[in-house]
Scaffold this motif. Structure first.
Motif, PDB file in Angstrom:
ATOM      1  N   LYS A 407      32.696   6.623  57.959  1.00 22.57           N
ATOM      2  CA  LYS A 407      31.697   7.288  58.790  1.00 22.57           C
ATOM      3  C   LYS A 407      32.128   7.303  60.261  1.00 22.57           C
ATOM      4  O   LYS A 407      31.856   8.261  60.989  1.00 22.57           O
ATOM      5  CB  LYS A 407      30.345   6.573  58.655  1.00 22.57           C
ATOM      6  N   LEU A 408      32.807   6.238  60.705  1.00 22.45           N
ATOM      7  CA  LEU A 408      33.341   6.227  62.073  1.00 22.45           C
ATOM      8  C   LEU A 408      34.340   7.359  62.279  1.00 22.45           C
ATOM      9  O   LEU A 408      34.405   7.978  63.343  1.00 22.45           O
ATOM     10  CB  LEU A 408      34.034   4.895  62.365  1.00 22.45           C
ATOM     11  N   ALA A 409      35.115   7.620  61.239  1.00 20.23           N
ATOM     12  CA  ALA A 409      36.218   8.583  61.357  1.00 20.23           C
ATOM     13  C   ALA A 409      35.748  10.029  61.295  1.00 20.23           C
ATOM     14  O   ALA A 409      36.284  10.891  62.001  1.00 20.23           O
ATOM     15  CB  ALA A 409      37.233   8.319  60.246  1.00 20.23           C
ATOM     16  N   ASP A 414      25.493  10.846  65.645  1.00 24.62           N
ATOM     17  CA  ASP A 414      24.423   9.975  65.143  1.00 24.62           C
ATOM     18  C   ASP A 414      24.952   9.025  64.078  1.00 24.62           C
ATOM     19  O   ASP A 414      24.611   7.838  64.056  1.00 24.62           O
ATOM     20  CB  ASP A 414      23.282  10.805  64.562  1.00 24.62           C
ATOM     21  N   ILE A 415      25.777   9.532  63.184  1.00 21.23           N
ATOM     22  CA  ILE A 415      26.328   8.699  62.107  1.00 21.23           C
ATOM     23  C   ILE A 415      27.303   7.674  62.680  1.00 21.23           C
ATOM     24  O   ILE A 415      27.321   6.512  62.271  1.00 21.23           O
ATOM     25  CB  ILE A 415      27.005   9.583  61.045  1.00 21.23           C
ATOM     26  N   GLN A 416      28.131   8.097  63.648  1.00 22.41           N
ATOM     27  CA  GLN A 416      29.063   7.153  64.285  1.00 22.41           C
ATOM     28  C   GLN A 416      28.307   6.034  65.006  1.00 22.41           C
ATOM     29  O   GLN A 416      28.706   4.873  64.943  1.00 22.41           O
ATOM     30  CB  GLN A 416      29.964   7.894  65.276  1.00 22.41           C
ATOM     31  N   ARG A 417      27.213   6.410  65.665  1.00 23.98           N
ATOM     32  CA  ARG A 417      26.409   5.405  66.364  1.00 23.98           C
ATOM     33  C   ARG A 417      25.874   4.368  65.380  1.00 23.98           C
ATOM     34  O   ARG A 417      25.956   3.165  65.615  1.00 23.98           O
ATOM     35  CB  ARG A 417      25.240   6.086  67.091  1.00 23.98           C
ATOM     36  N   GLN A 418      25.344   4.845  64.245  1.00 24.98           N
ATOM     37  CA  GLN A 418      24.798   3.924  63.260  1.00 24.98           C
ATOM     38  C   GLN A 418      25.892   3.098  62.592  1.00 24.98           C
ATOM     39  O   GLN A 418      25.733   1.894  62.361  1.00 24.98           O
ATOM     40  CB  GLN A 418      24.010   4.705  62.193  1.00 24.98           C
ATOM     41  N   ALA A 420      28.829   2.254  63.846  1.00 21.97           N
ATOM     42  CA  ALA A 420      29.313   1.246  64.794  1.00 21.97           C
ATOM     43  C   ALA A 420      28.322   0.092  64.903  1.00 21.97           C
ATOM     44  O   ALA A 420      28.710  -1.075  65.009  1.00 21.97           O
ATOM     45  CB  ALA A 420      29.534   1.884  66.168  1.00 21.97           C
ATOM     46  N   TYR A 421      27.030   0.411  64.841  1.00 21.07           N
ATOM     47  CA  TYR A 421      26.011  -0.634  64.902  1.00 21.07           C
ATOM     48  C   TYR A 421      26.083  -1.540  63.674  1.00 21.07           C
ATOM     49  O   TYR A 421      25.993  -2.766  63.775  1.00 21.07           O
ATOM     50  CB  TYR A 421      24.628   0.010  65.002  1.00 21.07           C
ATOM     51  N   GLU A 422      26.251  -0.931  62.480  1.00 21.48           N
ATOM     52  CA  GLU A 422      26.330  -1.729  61.254  1.00 21.48           C
ATOM     53  C   GLU A 422      27.584  -2.620  61.255  1.00 21.48           C
ATOM     54  O   GLU A 422      27.537  -3.772  60.818  1.00 21.48           O
ATOM     55  CB  GLU A 422      26.347  -0.809  60.025  1.00 21.48           C
ATOM     56  N   ILE A 423      28.703  -2.100  61.751  1.00 14.72           N
ATOM     57  CA  ILE A 423      29.924  -2.911  61.846  1.00 14.72           C
ATOM     58  C   ILE A 423      29.719  -4.042  62.851  1.00 14.72           C
ATOM     59  O   ILE A 423      30.150  -5.180  62.625  1.00 14.72           O
ATOM     60  CB  ILE A 423      31.124  -2.031  62.240  1.00 14.72           C
ATOM     61  N   GLU A 459      28.309   1.041  73.623  1.00  9.27           N
ATOM     62  CA  GLU A 459      27.838  -0.347  73.601  1.00  9.27           C
ATOM     63  C   GLU A 459      28.074  -0.982  72.233  1.00  9.27           C
ATOM     64  O   GLU A 459      28.522  -2.127  72.137  1.00  9.27           O
ATOM     65  CB  GLU A 459      26.349  -0.358  73.944  1.00  9.27           C
ATOM     66  N   ASN A 460      27.780  -0.251  71.159  1.00  8.72           N
ATOM     67  CA  ASN A 460      28.004  -0.781  69.810  1.00  8.72           C
ATOM     68  C   ASN A 460      29.491  -0.996  69.538  1.00  8.72           C
ATOM     69  O   ASN A 460      29.882  -1.987  68.911  1.00  8.72           O
ATOM     70  CB  ASN A 460      27.422   0.172  68.759  1.00  8.72           C
ATOM     71  N   ALA A 461      30.320  -0.080  70.027  1.00  5.71           N
ATOM     72  CA  ALA A 461      31.763  -0.172  69.767  1.00  5.71           C
ATOM     73  C   ALA A 461      32.372  -1.380  70.482  1.00  5.71           C
ATOM     74  O   ALA A 461      33.149  -2.142  69.878  1.00  5.71           O
ATOM     75  CB  ALA A 461      32.456   1.119  70.203  1.00  5.71           C
ATOM     76  N   ILE A 462      32.030  -1.582  71.759  1.00  3.63           N
ATOM     77  CA  ILE A 462      32.632  -2.708  72.485  1.00  3.63           C
ATOM     78  C   ILE A 462      32.107  -4.033  71.937  1.00  3.63           C
ATOM     79  O   ILE A 462      32.856  -5.018  71.839  1.00  3.63           O
ATOM     80  CB  ILE A 462      32.375  -2.600  74.012  1.00  3.63           C
ATOM     81  N   THR A 463      30.833  -4.076  71.531  1.00  4.50           N
ATOM     82  CA  THR A 463      30.288  -5.325  70.977  1.00  4.50           C
ATOM     83  C   THR A 463      30.906  -5.616  69.617  1.00  4.50           C
ATOM     84  O   THR A 463      31.167  -6.784  69.287  1.00  4.50           O
ATOM     85  CB  THR A 463      28.755  -5.239  70.868  1.00  4.50           C
TER      86      THR A 463
END
Length: 691
Positions: A407-409, A414-418, A420-423, A459-463
């Motif tokens: 999904k990141l790829a 919206d899907i990438q945001r979610q 990244a949050y789940e990861i 924010e989700n990606a860096i965290t």
């Protein structure tokens, strides 16, 4: 860390903070909390030893507070500081103990290591507070003095205690949950309810009312965790709730609902339509509330859990979501994701209840009647439903990670945001999780998302990268992905302060490896951006920046860069600011910077630093005292006659140094001796200039 673990901040407050309550109010507060703790009658079955030991320690200190309260003269400043720190520690102890007593027993059992760590941290903080208690200046009885000294020594030597019995009970229960889930999903496995009942009895669940109360607490905790996006945690808790419910039925059913097997056998379904309608109407009112869908009020056929933690029948909630709603129908809470997590445990309970009451169930659609996309979606959702520490769990995390990386790829924003949050959540706990997520290829995609214009994606990606970097090998993979430019960009001009601060924390984590100190230190904007965060960040962000700068300054070449970026004035200002709360971190950085010529010259320019260091040498923590002496010693050497003179005229300098030379740590004693010798020579030169 176990699958149900949540993160709780137990960071102690700065030992040099000010703005304390008056001494009288501090003592009243301490005595009040001590009495409340001493009167505890019901000790929970989980964390029993840690709680009883903590109660004993606090009772011992209560006599100290009562004697101090009787002193009719002003207290030394260090004792006020000690009382303030103890008051802060005691309040945290009270909150933790109330959580253990009033919260879910099962939730606490699943988190036994984390809670034990909190008790351990609180005892250490208690010991740190007692470091600065001037017993020799207080008129105490010999008994109280001996008790406090003994408690102080014990607190400094305390070891983390995790009850092996609790670990064993938790692991047994997790295995029972796995067995129960296998029975439900594959029609195999056998739950030993006798053994389950024995284990639950050992943690205090011995009556139907206690089971009911525990289930209610677990449900409330599951909703709380679901609100933070903890899908795995909620799924595990649902399984535990189901096991408690079925065990309660198996053990207490005959007492609660007297009936015979013959009665069940004689019950038959009506055959004509009119009777069917009448039977359905009467059954509507006999269906247990927990088996009804909150939307349709009918018996759930395929229960699923949404992000809020509430459970619905799949068809009902799917129609609700497909009609454009993005909130939980029951709570009104906005759903942070639209995943429908199968609740296999509840489904099994409903199935068993239907068998006992001779009620037919609808059959769920087979895989042959669903398209490939639906199969993939359900497969990805099913991977969330697992228990850690098993091979099946590792496989499930792997499947989940691969799904989310996909999904990141390829997903929309919206899907990438979610994803990244789940990861980010999945990488928050467990070294295995962090390794598996990295192996699934997540790091390059997360690095790319750091450049997103969407603040939440960034924010989700860096965290997520910060959480992944805790695993040692992932530090190398993150650097190999060419991440430094992107991380520094976030640190320098991130969309949110949290993103900037987590970028600083990521740099700190990466610079644990020596080679990375060189690479990151050579980046032209890395050190200036960290120095900038010292001035604008929150307390947490300033601490992250200071610790990252400390790691970088361990490499000699980077020290001049830190000084050139203007770090020294900002660091000294943080020492002056009593609200900054990062005194020890700042002192550690300054002590390192003193080791180069540029640093020594810059630090000597400050006219406020020496008085601050003298106070910190008296009232600081153990590390703070050591670094204060290190700085004063360095400032007095090689042309530091002015600093030596200022130390000699300050009435607190020599007594503090003499105390540390006698009672301080090994490093503090050695440096205090060296500084006293320098001051002695300087004093001799003044009184006898001709030699």
């Amino acid at each position: 860390m176990d699958p149900c673990e949540a993160m709780v901040d137990v960071t102690p407050r700065s030992m040099v903070s000010t703005g304390f309550l008056p001494a009288g109010e501090l003592l009243e507060s301490l005595i009040c909390v001590s009495n409340e703790v001493a009167l505890i009658e019901t000790i929970p079955f989980v964390q029993m030893k840690n709680i009883t030991t903590m109660v004993r320690r606090i009772r011992l200190l209560s006599s100290l507070f009562e004697e101090i309260q009787e002193i009719d003269r002003p207290l030394p400043p260090s004792s006020i500081l000690c009382l303030a720190e103890l008051n802060y520690v005691f309040q945290r102890v009270k909150v933790l103990m109330e959580s253990c007593r009033e919260g879910s027993v099962m939730w606490n059992l699943m988190q036994t290591e984390r809670i034990s760590n909190q008790f351990y941290a609180l005892v250490r903080d208690m010991g740190s507070a007692l470091d600065i208690l001037p017993l020799s200046l207080l008129n105490l009885t010999s008994d109280t003095r001996e008790q406090v000294e003994l408690l102080h020594k014990q607190a400094k030597r305390v070891q983390l205690f995790v009850d092996p019995g609790e670990i064993q009970r938790r692991d047994e229960l997790l295995q029972l949950v796995i067995t129960y889930k296998e029975r439900n999903r594959k029609d195999k496995g056998f739950v030993d309810f006798r053994r389950t009942g024995e284990i639950l009895s050992s943690v205090g669940l011995r009556s139907p009312l206690e089971y009911k109360d525990e289930i209610s607490k677990l449900i409330a905790e599951a909703e709380k965790q679901a609100g933070t996006g903890g899908l795995i945690v909620v799924s595990n808790m649902n399984n535990i709730i189901a096991l408690l419910s079925i065990t309660k039925i198996a053990i207490f059913n005959e007492d609660e609902h007297p009936k015979t097997q013959e009665d069940v056998k004689k019950r038959k379904m009506p055959s004509n339509n009119q009777n069917d309608l009448s039977y359905s109407h009467s059954m509507l009112f006999s269906i247990p509330d927990e088996y009804r869908c909150p939307i349709s009020l009918e018996l759930m056929n395929d229960p699923v859990t949404v992000a809020s933690g509430h459970t619905y029948d799949r068809n009902s909630i799917a129609q609700w979501i497909n009609s454009g709603h993005h909130t939980c129908p029951k709570s009104g809470q906005r759903l942070i994701h639209m995943a429908l997590i199968p609740n296999y445990a509840l489904k099994s309970l409903i199935h068993q209840w239907c068998l006992e009451n001779n009620i037919p169930q609808k059959s769920t659609p087979s895989s042959s009647n669903t398209d490939q996309t639906s199969n993939k979606r359900r497969s990805s959702e099913a991977t969330i439903d697992h228990i850690s520490a098993t091979k099946a769990a590792v496989d499930a995390v792997k499947m989940t990670a691969e799904f989310l990386v996909g999904k990141l790829a390829t997903g929309s924003a919206d899907i990438q945001r979610q994803a990244a949050y789940e990861i980010r959540l999945l990488a928050k706990t467990g070294m295995d999780n962090r390794r598996i997520i990295a192996e699934a290829g997540s790091i390059p995609f997360l690095v790319t998302l750091l450049g997103s214009q969407d603040s939440r994606i960034q924010e989700n990606a860096i965290t997520a990268l910060l959480n992944l970097s805790i695993y040692e090998n992932n530090k190398i993979l993150i650097m190999a992905a060419g991440s430094i430019d992107n991380i520094v960009d976030v640190l320098y001009s991130g969309k949110t302060m949290e993103a900037k601060e987590n970028a600083a924390a990521t740099i700190f984590s990466l610079t644990i490896i020596d080679e990375h100190k060189i690479t990151i230190g050579s980046h032209p904007r890395a050190i200036p951006a960290l120095v900038g965060l010292l001035g604008e960040g929150t307390t947490s962000g300033k601490r992250d920046a200071a610790t990252a700068l400390f790691n970088l300054a361990l490499f000699n070449v980077n020290r001049a860069k830190v000084i050139l970026a203007g770090a020294v004035p900002l660091l000294i200002n943080l020492l002056i600011d009593d609200k900054a709360g990062i005194t020890d971190d700042v002192l550690a950085v300054l002590a390192l910077l003193l080791g180069c010529t540029e640093g020594l010259e810059e630090i000597r320019k400050s006219r406020v630093l020496v008085p601050l260091l003298i106070d910190l040498m008296r009232f600081g923590s153990s590390n703070g005292k050591e670094n204060s002496i290190t700085l004063l010693l360095g400032l007095c050497k090689d042309g530091g006659e002015d600093v030596a003179q200022r130390l000699l005229i300050n009435p607190h300098s020599i007594p503090s140094l003499q105390t540390l030379a006698a009672e301080g740590s090994l490093k503090a004693r050695r440096k205090a001796d060296a500084l006293l010798r320098i001051l002695n020579r300087h004093c001799t030169q003044i009184t006898n200039p001709l030699g």
